[in-house]
Design a protein around this motif. Structure first.
Motif, short mmCIF file in Angstrom:
data_model
loop_
_atom_site.label_atom_id
_atom_site.label_comp_id
_atom_site.label_asym_id
_atom_site.label_seq_id
_atom_site.Cartn_x
_atom_site.Cartn_y
_atom_site.Cartn_z
N ASP A 43 1.01 -1.18 0.06
CA ASP A 43 -0.03 0.15 -0.10
C ASP A 43 0.85 1.43 -0.09
O ASP A 43 0.45 2.38 -0.25
CB ASP A 43 -0.88 -0.12 1.18
N ASP A 44 2.22 1.08 0.26
CA ASP A 44 3.13 2.15 0.22
C ASP A 44 3.57 2.54 -1.26
O ASP A 44 4.41 1.76 -1.83
CB ASP A 44 4.14 2.11 1.13
N ILE A 45 3.00 3.47 -1.97
CA ILE A 45 3.10 3.58 -3.33
C ILE A 45 4.71 3.97 -3.29
O ILE A 45 5.07 3.73 -4.66
CB ILE A 45 2.25 4.86 -3.67
N THR A 46 5.29 4.41 -2.46
CA THR A 46 6.92 4.75 -2.77
C THR A 46 7.60 3.48 -2.72
O THR A 46 8.45 3.19 -3.62
CB THR A 46 7.38 5.72 -1.46
N CYS A 47 7.23 2.72 -1.86
CA CYS A 47 7.87 1.22 -1.78
C CYS A 47 7.59 0.43 -3.15
O CYS A 47 8.53 -0.13 -3.65
CB CYS A 47 7.45 0.49 -0.44
N HIS A 90 1.81 -4.97 6.33
CA HIS A 90 0.81 -3.91 7.07
C HIS A 90 0.26 -3.05 5.95
O HIS A 90 0.61 -2.27 5.28
CB HIS A 90 1.49 -2.89 7.97
N SER A 115 8.44 -5.89 5.22
CA SER A 115 8.12 -4.88 6.25
C SER A 115 8.96 -4.25 6.81
O SER A 115 10.29 -4.74 6.71
CB SER A 115 7.30 -5.67 7.20
N ALA A 116 8.75 -2.99 7.23
CA ALA A 116 9.88 -2.19 8.05
C ALA A 116 9.92 -2.71 9.39
O ALA A 116 10.94 -2.50 10.06
CB ALA A 116 9.42 -0.72 8.02
N ASP A 117 9.21 -3.49 9.78
CA ASP A 117 9.16 -4.31 11.02
C ASP A 117 10.10 -5.33 11.31
O ASP A 117 9.57 -6.49 10.50
CB ASP A 117 7.66 -4.54 11.50
N ARG A 119 11.30 -6.92 13.73
CA ARG A 119 11.43 -7.65 14.92
C ARG A 119 11.27 -8.98 14.63
O ARG A 119 10.76 -9.35 13.77
CB ARG A 119 10.32 -7.18 15.81
N LYS A 137 12.44 -3.95 5.11
CA LYS A 137 12.45 -2.71 4.54
C LYS A 137 13.44 -1.78 5.20
O LYS A 137 13.66 -1.80 6.33
CB LYS A 137 11.31 -2.01 4.44
N PRO A 138 14.30 -1.17 4.29
CA PRO A 138 14.34 -0.94 2.98
C PRO A 138 14.95 -2.10 2.26
O PRO A 138 15.91 -2.78 2.67
CB PRO A 138 15.08 0.23 2.71
N ILE A 139 14.40 -2.37 1.28
CA ILE A 139 14.69 -3.66 0.45
C ILE A 139 15.64 -3.37 -0.67
O ILE A 139 15.60 -2.24 -1.48
CB ILE A 139 13.46 -4.36 -0.11
N ARG A 140 16.69 -4.04 -0.59
CA ARG A 140 17.98 -3.65 -1.57
C ARG A 140 17.61 -4.55 -2.99
O ARG A 140 17.35 -5.66 -2.78
CB ARG A 140 19.11 -3.79 -0.86
N GLN B 30 21.06 3.61 -3.25
CA GLN B 30 20.40 2.61 -3.92
C GLN B 30 19.26 3.15 -4.91
O GLN B 30 19.12 2.93 -6.05
CB GLN B 30 19.97 1.92 -2.90
N HIS B 80 4.21 3.49 10.86
CA HIS B 80 4.80 2.45 10.36
C HIS B 80 5.07 2.48 8.99
O HIS B 80 5.96 2.07 8.52
CB HIS B 80 4.08 1.03 10.82
N GLN B 81 4.05 3.14 8.30
CA GLN B 81 4.19 3.03 6.77
C GLN B 81 5.15 4.28 6.36
O GLN B 81 5.83 4.06 5.65
CB GLN B 81 2.84 3.42 6.33
#
Lengths: 659, 152
Positions: A43-47, A90, A115-117, A119, A137-140, B30, B80-81
């Motif tokens: 849902d994160d358009i940037t990602c 998420h 996920s950026a999470d 944990r 994330k961030p994914i390379r 990157q 989080h997002q």
């Protein structure tokens, strides 16, 4: 060498699949992984944009989607058009894990969570839900260059399984996965088998067992794993031993120690099992479920109910709409666990169960299932006794089994029980109905409990009769039952012990967490004799507290009864014995599978009850009833696992058992 | 030619400064590396997406924190997002504030959340300004006939 060939072939397969949606020409195996069809959901358009770009640079064929629901729709509409799914965890419209779960059940696609999470708990959750990878994330770009490995790994394993599979069961499993009932594969199997042909089922089981035995690693072709009740039992035992949170495929595999079983087999099954548990927990939202249950146990318990429900639904085959079941569920569940404590709810429960004939099928199931699910409360409170009775019986068996302790027991037993079980269920259901009715009449919760217990007792002649008398109206039915049971008791008890032992083992495994000790105590009691049980029952009728104790005693009685029946029936009984264990195992071990069977049985019984209620009445008096009795016994056995589970849940049950 | 070289040096220095001050991290490199002939404006495109999305999220957060009964789960999801997207483009300082923000959210610390919202807004504005300046410099270099020295 063979392995190399397999790899080559799998590579070829994957390569060819690429072409299916696109131009086939482009995808040649030597260009692999270029053209890997990737669906990215975030849902994160940037990602999303970044991932798209990075994946394109990997020469993958990329489809992006900013909504999980849209992604699911896309995947459903274009099955086979994607090789791997990358999904964010998420997302507002649908949790990534939910998507993962659905994908895992509906299509055999490798899913990579992101996920950026980062944990450990979050990653663990992803893995637990069956993600083949979890990218933080961030994914390379480098991380994405390798994702094709998951596609190959999956295809390789699948082709391996297909090569070896001699049966379609696993495939069926996957197909069923599309249905809501899918979770418990074994349940489905059980349900199907029971519904279609119980006897056939038993035979099939033996075949399954044979297959399992043939599952020899040395064999060049390894059969596709058929998760038989027994195998599932072992699986559940291992998971319980490790703890559901710590159970990882490798360790489960080690504990199961089944030749030929691979870590992937276990991982796949674990994934489905977890999903199943998750669903169950979702269903049984009540806080009522006692903490006493271990995670695994709880899940098992829950599973049983679900399985039953599902089965019921299946069995009902439209007769009983899912909604109805759901409604019933809601009703039952709606009554808080607290109700358990308070006997007051029982009347309500009874009424609910009593509600229309339509409900009847459900009811039986409910009774059984509920106990399992909510176990404690439901059992004691609502159908309580019926369920309890069945459970108790089961528990009685369990106790015996516990002696034998061995988890393995199930395998041999598995064979013939199902049909009988169904019969048993029928009887139980009838009894329950009767009991319920009587209970309703009496409208005394406690009495109803007693009654319920009696039902199980019903199987046992003396007990039932006693209970009935003391209790109330149910007597008539009970009496009938009691009659046949009475005879059996003396004879059967020894036999039942044997069967029960097997079962008990199973249940114990499941129950592990639960108060096994209590069971064992019961078990000891049960061996003693039906006679003791009967007296107890009568007394139980009078007092609720006694009820518990009585129940325990009754259980033994039931066990004996069953065995008696078997003896009388001869061939059937033997079959029953064999199958019984298996089913029980299934119940206990996987809960799901067993539940399914149980559920089926219940169904049938319920169905039959509906149709044949009158018959039952007659039947009770008649010897014909004997068959029902046999069935009862089976049920009992089935119930045993439940019982074992139940004890943990409800303190009442526990106390009873202890006694 | 001199002006181009000067502009290029200015661009390089400015970028280095952004890294040194922690506004950006390696993820931004990157991002720059993903820009190629097929997508000559990829960095600007993605960063613009980030701006749009971040502003939406910041508005949502402000709204959520004004509510009488605060939905911390919702706030956490937004933060989080924002953390995910900021980390994806290398907006390191925004990302760091998001981590603190989530911790307060977990504690249901309304003051902490409000403080973090301010911080994250500040950081976002800062990095946005910096990045826009960076992009302007790039445009100037290109306009002067020079090439962008990416990846550095």
């Amino acid at each position: 060498m063979a392995a190399l060939q397999r790899v080559a072939s799998s590579l070829g397969t994957s390569a060819s699949t690429y072409g299916s949606c696109k131009g086939a020409g482009v995808k040649v195996s030597d260009q692999f992984p270029a053209g890997l069809r990737v669906l990215v959901v975030d849902d994160d358009i940037t990602c999303l944009r970044l991932l798209e770009k990075m994946l394109r640079r990997c020469l993958y064929h990329v489809t992006t989607c900013s909504q999980a629901t849209a992604a699911l729709k896309l995947l459903r509409e274009r099955k086979g058009c994607f090789d791997v799914v990358l999904s964010d965890v998420h997302m507002p419209d649908m949790d990534g894990f939910k998507l993962l779960e659905l994908l895992g059940l509906e299509m055999d696609l490798p899913v990579i969570m992101m996920s950026a999470d980062g944990r450990t708990s979050a990653v663990m959750r992803g893995i637990r839900h069956g993600a083949c990878d979890y990218l933080i994330k961030p994914i390379r770009e480098e991380e994405l260059k390798n994702i094709w490995q998951h596609v190959i790994r999956k295809k390789w394993h699948d082709s391996k399984e297909q090569e070896h599979s001699g049966s379609f069961e696993d495939n069926d499993w996957h197909k069923r996965g599309n249905d809501d009932a899918e979770i418990a594969s074994s349940v489905n199997e059980g349900a199907e088998g029971v519904l279609k042909d119980q006897k056939k089922r038993s035979i099939a089981k033996e075949e399954d067992d044979a297959e399992l035995e043939n599952d020899d690693p040395s064999a060049s072709k390894k059969p596709r794993v058929v998760w038989s009740v027994e195998l599932h039992q072992q699986f559940v035992s291992a998971v319980n031993h490790l703890g559901i949170d710590k159970a990882v495929p490798k360790r489960i595999l080690e504990l199961m120690n089944v030749p030929g079983l691979t870590r992937e087999n276990v991982a796949s099954h674990l994934q489905k099992f977890r999903l199943y548990l998750k669903r169950l927990s979702g269903v049984a939202q009540q806080g009522g479920i006692s903490n006493t249950f271990c995670g695994p146990l709880d899940s098992n318990v829950k599973l049983n109910p679900l399985g039953r429900y599902d089965i019921q639904v299946l069995a009902a085959s439209s007769q009983i709409p899912p909604q109805t079941l759901a409604a019933l569920h809601a009703e039952f569940f709606g009554h808080p666990a607290g109700s358990m404590v308070t006997t007051v709810d029982q009347p309500a429960l009874l009424q609910a169960s009593m509600q229309g004939p339509k409900c009847i099928p459900v009811e039986p199931g409910m009774a059984f299932g509920q106990p399992l699910v909510k176990c404690q409360t439901n059992m004691s409170k609502r159908f309580p006794q019926n369920v309890v009775s069945a459970e108790e019986v089961a528990s009685g068996f369990v106790a015996w089994p516990s002696n034998s302790v061995g988890t393995v027991g199930p395998g041999s037993n598995l064979g013939g029980m199902s049909s009988q079980n169904s019969n048993m269920l029928m009887d139980l259901l009838q009894q329950q109905k009767q009991q319920q009715q009587s209970q309703q009449l009496s409208s005394l919760p406690e009495p109803s409990r007693v009654i319920n217990v009696q039902p199980s007792c019903l199987v046992v002649p003396s007990q039932t009769s006693a209970t009935f008398q003391a209790g109330n109206s149910p007597a008539s039915v009970n009496q009938n039952y009691s009659r046949s049971p009475m005879i059996d008791y003396s004879l059967l008890s020894p036999q039942s012990n044997n069967s029960s032992l097997n079962i008990g083992q199973v249940s114990n495994g499941d129950l592990k967490t639960t108060g096994v000790s209590g069971y064992s105590g019961l078990g000891s009691i049960s061996p003693l004799s039906s006679c003791s049980v009967n007296p107890d029952n009568s007394s139980q009728q009078v007092q609720s507290s006694t009820m518990t104790i009585r129940a325990a005693r009754q259980l033994p009685g039931l066990g004996p009864n069953i065995s008696n029946f078997q003896g009388s029936y001869g061939a059937k009984s033997s079959e029953v014995l064999d199958q019984g264990p298996l089913r029980n195992l299934g119940f206990v071990g996987k809960c799901t599978s067993i539940p399914g069977r149980l559920a089926v049985d219940e169904f049938e019984s319920t169905m039959s009850n509906l149709e044949h209620e009158k018959f039952y009445m007659e039947m009770n008096g008649n010897k014909v009833k004997q068959e029902p009795n046999v069935e009862f016994t089976d049920n009992t056995r089935v119930g045993i696992p439940i019982l074992s589970q139940l004890p943990p849940t409800s303190s009442d049950l526990m106390s009873v058992f202890t006694e | 030619m001199d002006s181009v070289v000067l502009l290029q040096r200015q661009l390089v220095d400015y970028t280095a400064q952004l890294f040194n001050e922690g506004f950006l991290d390696d993820q931004f490199n990157q991002l720059q590396q993903l820009q190629d002939e097929s997508n000559p404006d990829f960095v600007v495109e993605v960063v613009t997406l980030f701006f749009e999305d971040s502003e939406r999220l910041l508005n949502e957060l402000a709204k959520a924190l004004e509510q009488q009964s605060i939905d911390y789960r919702k706030i956490d999801a937004h933060v989080h997002q924002l953390k995910g997207s900021s980390s994806s483009i290398g907006a390191q300082r925004v990302q760091k504030v998001c981590i603190a923000f989530r911790n307060y959210c977990e504690e249901r610390n309304i003051e902490g959340c409000q403080k973090c919202l301010q911080q994250v807004k500040n950081e976002y504005s800062l990095v946005k300004t910096k990045l826009e300046t960076l992009f302007k410099l790039e445009q100037q270099v290109l306009a002067a006939g020079g090439s962008i020295p990416w990846p550095m």
